[in-house]
Write a protein that holds these residues in place. Structure first.
Motif, PDB file in Angstrom:
ATOM      1  N   GLU A  91       0.881  -1.250  -0.144  1.00 33.44           N
ATOM      2  CA  GLU A  91       0.142  -0.059  -0.037  1.00 33.44           C
ATOM      3  C   GLU A  91       0.739   1.385   0.116  1.00 33.44           C
ATOM      4  O   GLU A  91       0.553   2.269   0.559  1.00 33.44           O
ATOM      5  N   ILE A  92       1.930   1.327  -0.784  1.00 33.71           N
ATOM      6  CA  ILE A  92       2.728   2.395  -0.895  1.00 33.71           C
ATOM      7  C   ILE A  92       1.997   3.525  -1.657  1.00 33.71           C
ATOM      8  O   ILE A  92       1.503   3.193  -2.711  1.00 33.71           O
ATOM      9  N   GLY A  93       1.898   4.899  -1.063  1.00 35.54           N
ATOM     10  CA  GLY A  93       1.515   5.715  -2.016  1.00 35.54           C
ATOM     11  C   GLY A  93       2.417   6.167  -3.092  1.00 35.54           C
ATOM     12  O   GLY A  93       3.587   6.519  -2.997  1.00 35.54           O
ATOM     13  N   CYS A  94       1.801   6.167  -4.419  1.00 40.01           N
ATOM     14  CA  CYS A  94       2.681   6.608  -5.621  1.00 40.01           C
ATOM     15  C   CYS A  94       1.950   7.323  -6.580  1.00 40.01           C
ATOM     16  O   CYS A  94       0.690   7.084  -6.615  1.00 40.01           O
ATOM     17  N   TYR A  95       2.412   8.060  -7.283  1.00 38.42           N
ATOM     18  CA  TYR A  95       1.785   8.736  -8.518  1.00 38.42           C
ATOM     19  C   TYR A  95       2.629   8.826  -9.760  1.00 38.42           C
ATOM     20  O   TYR A  95       3.840   8.962  -9.467  1.00 38.42           O
ATOM     21  N   PRO A  96       1.986   8.851 -10.694  1.00 40.88           N
ATOM     22  CA  PRO A  96       2.594   9.020 -11.831  1.00 40.88           C
ATOM     23  C   PRO A  96       3.290  10.300 -12.170  1.00 40.88           C
ATOM     24  O   PRO A  96       2.684  11.369 -11.460  1.00 40.88           O
ATOM     25  N   PRO A  97       4.595  10.254 -12.683  1.00 36.15           N
ATOM     26  CA  PRO A  97       5.201  11.559 -12.860  1.00 36.15           C
ATOM     27  C   PRO A  97       4.529  12.472 -13.870  1.00 36.15           C
ATOM     28  O   PRO A  97       4.028  12.170 -14.742  1.00 36.15           O
ATOM     29  N   GLY A  98       4.419  13.703 -13.127  1.00 36.61           N
ATOM     30  CA  GLY A  98       3.731  14.836 -14.054  1.00 36.61           C
ATOM     31  C   GLY A  98       2.097  14.728 -13.637  1.00 36.61           C
ATOM     32  O   GLY A  98       1.445  15.488 -14.187  1.00 36.61           O
ATOM     33  N   ASP A  99       1.746  13.746 -12.711  1.00 31.00           N
ATOM     34  CA  ASP A  99       0.321  13.874 -12.542  1.00 31.00           C
ATOM     35  C   ASP A  99       0.208  13.754 -10.963  1.00 31.00           C
ATOM     36  O   ASP A  99      -0.089  12.771 -10.396  1.00 31.00           O
ATOM     37  N   ARG A 100       0.086  14.832 -10.628  1.00 31.62           N
ATOM     38  CA  ARG A 100       0.035  14.847  -8.880  1.00 31.62           C
ATOM     39  C   ARG A 100      -1.412  14.969  -8.581  1.00 31.62           C
ATOM     40  O   ARG A 100      -1.875  15.189  -7.270  1.00 31.62           O
ATOM     41  N   SER A 101      -2.677  14.679  -9.508  1.00 31.18           N
ATOM     42  CA  SER A 101      -3.827  14.588  -8.856  1.00 31.18           C
ATOM     43  C   SER A 101      -4.257  13.298  -8.734  1.00 31.18           C
ATOM     44  O   SER A 101      -5.212  12.899  -8.678  1.00 31.18           O
ATOM     45  N   THR A 102      -3.458  12.300  -9.191  1.00 27.45           N
ATOM     46  CA  THR A 102      -3.582  10.888  -8.933  1.00 27.45           C
ATOM     47  C   THR A 102      -2.505  10.250  -8.007  1.00 27.45           C
ATOM     48  O   THR A 102      -1.480  10.496  -8.088  1.00 27.45           O
ATOM     49  N   LEU A 103      -2.969   9.505  -6.991  1.00 27.27           N
ATOM     50  CA  LEU A 103      -2.214   8.748  -5.739  1.00 27.27           C
ATOM     51  C   LEU A 103      -2.983   7.560  -5.531  1.00 27.27           C
ATOM     52  O   LEU A 103      -3.826   7.436  -5.234  1.00 27.27           O
ATOM     53  N   LEU A 104      -1.846   6.486  -5.914  1.00 23.20           N
ATOM     54  CA  LEU A 104      -2.670   4.997  -5.773  1.00 23.20           C
ATOM     55  C   LEU A 104      -1.849   4.426  -4.536  1.00 23.20           C
ATOM     56  O   LEU A 104      -0.959   5.085  -4.333  1.00 23.20           O
ATOM     57  N   ALA A 105      -2.439   3.322  -4.271  1.00 19.13           N
ATOM     58  CA  ALA A 105      -1.754   2.503  -3.118  1.00 19.13           C
ATOM     59  C   ALA A 105      -1.995   1.295  -3.248  1.00 19.13           C
ATOM     60  O   ALA A 105      -2.810   0.507  -2.603  1.00 19.13           O
ATOM     61  N   PRO A 106      -1.170   0.718  -4.278  1.00 21.66           N
ATOM     62  CA  PRO A 106      -1.535  -0.961  -4.508  1.00 21.66           C
ATOM     63  C   PRO A 106      -1.173  -1.745  -3.399  1.00 21.66           C
ATOM     64  O   PRO A 106      -0.326  -1.448  -2.408  1.00 21.66           O
ATOM     65  N   ASP A 107      -1.887  -2.783  -3.227  1.00 23.00           N
ATOM     66  CA  ASP A 107      -1.957  -3.870  -2.449  1.00 23.00           C
ATOM     67  C   ASP A 107      -0.458  -4.217  -2.233  1.00 23.00           C
ATOM     68  O   ASP A 107       0.184  -4.323  -1.133  1.00 23.00           O
ATOM     69  N   VAL A 108       0.271  -4.483  -3.294  1.00 25.84           N
ATOM     70  CA  VAL A 108       1.598  -4.975  -3.304  1.00 25.84           C
ATOM     71  C   VAL A 108       2.378  -4.439  -4.652  1.00 25.84           C
ATOM     72  O   VAL A 108       1.668  -4.163  -5.393  1.00 25.84           O
ATOM     73  N   ALA A 109       3.432  -3.813  -4.297  1.00 26.28           N
ATOM     74  CA  ALA A 109       4.161  -3.259  -5.451  1.00 26.28           C
ATOM     75  C   ALA A 109       5.672  -3.623  -5.234  1.00 26.28           C
ATOM     76  O   ALA A 109       6.210  -3.679  -4.241  1.00 26.28           O
ATOM     77  N   TYR A 110       6.347  -3.681  -6.442  1.00 28.69           N
ATOM     78  CA  TYR A 110       7.720  -4.038  -6.414  1.00 28.69           C
ATOM     79  C   TYR A 110       8.317  -2.565  -7.095  1.00 28.69           C
ATOM     80  O   TYR A 110       7.675  -2.183  -8.251  1.00 28.69           O
ATOM     81  N   VAL A 111       9.280  -2.130  -6.496  1.00 27.20           N
ATOM     82  CA  VAL A 111      10.084  -0.776  -7.231  1.00 27.20           C
ATOM     83  C   VAL A 111      11.398  -1.112  -7.022  1.00 27.20           C
ATOM     84  O   VAL A 111      12.251  -1.581  -6.326  1.00 27.20           O
ATOM     85  N   SER A 112      12.149  -1.044  -8.464  1.00 34.09           N
ATOM     86  CA  SER A 112      13.473  -1.271  -8.747  1.00 34.09           C
ATOM     87  C   SER A 112      14.314  -0.453  -7.906  1.00 34.09           C
ATOM     88  O   SER A 112      13.971   0.952  -7.622  1.00 34.09           O
ATOM     89  N   HIS A 113      15.588  -0.647  -7.587  1.00 34.31           N
ATOM     90  CA  HIS A 113      16.618   0.339  -6.996  1.00 34.31           C
ATOM     91  C   HIS A 113      16.920   1.385  -7.980  1.00 34.31           C
ATOM     92  O   HIS A 113      16.781   2.568  -7.299  1.00 34.31           O
TER      93      HIS A 113
END
Length: 124
Positions: A70-92
């Motif tokens: 449930e990490i809060g993440c938003y697409p680059p350039g779109d600060r009006s969308t904030l998602l919190a997926p149940d499970v997420a992988y983020v590379s180094h």
């Protein structure tokens, strides 16, 4: 006089969760509209845990990045969308420029949302 509606952004959610009444609540945002996330049921929680555990073992053994719940993440350039997926992988590589105590301003390389598998029934 015309009224202008204020489009909410990631900063609005950040300010909201800093308030004591909302500090323990979770939110997501679509097109500037903030939604409170409801608690999940047992099967949803159990599956998210199992998937994150297995994915985490794979990622950690290979030092590929991080697994988040449930990490809060938003697409680059779109600060009006904030998602919190149940499970997420983020590379180094994606994490290298990200502050540790803020929402991610990059999208995960993989994200899983289980709520569509276990929808809450519509009130009758």
């Amino acid at each position: 006089m015309a009224t202008q509606e204020r489009l909410l952004d990631v900063d609005a959610v950040t300010e909201l969760i800093r308030q004591p009444d909302f500090a323990d609540k979770r939110f997501y945002m679509i097109d500037g509209v903030i939604f409170e996330m409801s608690p999940v049921k047992r099967i949803h929680s159990s599956l998210a845990y199992r998937i994150s555990k297995l994915l985490g073992m794979f990622v950690e053994e290979r030092d590929l990045g991080e697994i988040h719940i449930e990490i809060g993440c938003y697409p680059p350039g779109d600060r009006s969308t904030l998602l919190a997926p149940d499970v997420a992988y983020v590379s180094h590589a994606r994490l290298s420029q990200q502050p540790k105590d803020e929402f991610l301003s990059v999208m995960p390389g993989f994200e899983l949302e289980l709520s569509h598998l276990f929808p809450n029934p519509e009130p009758s």
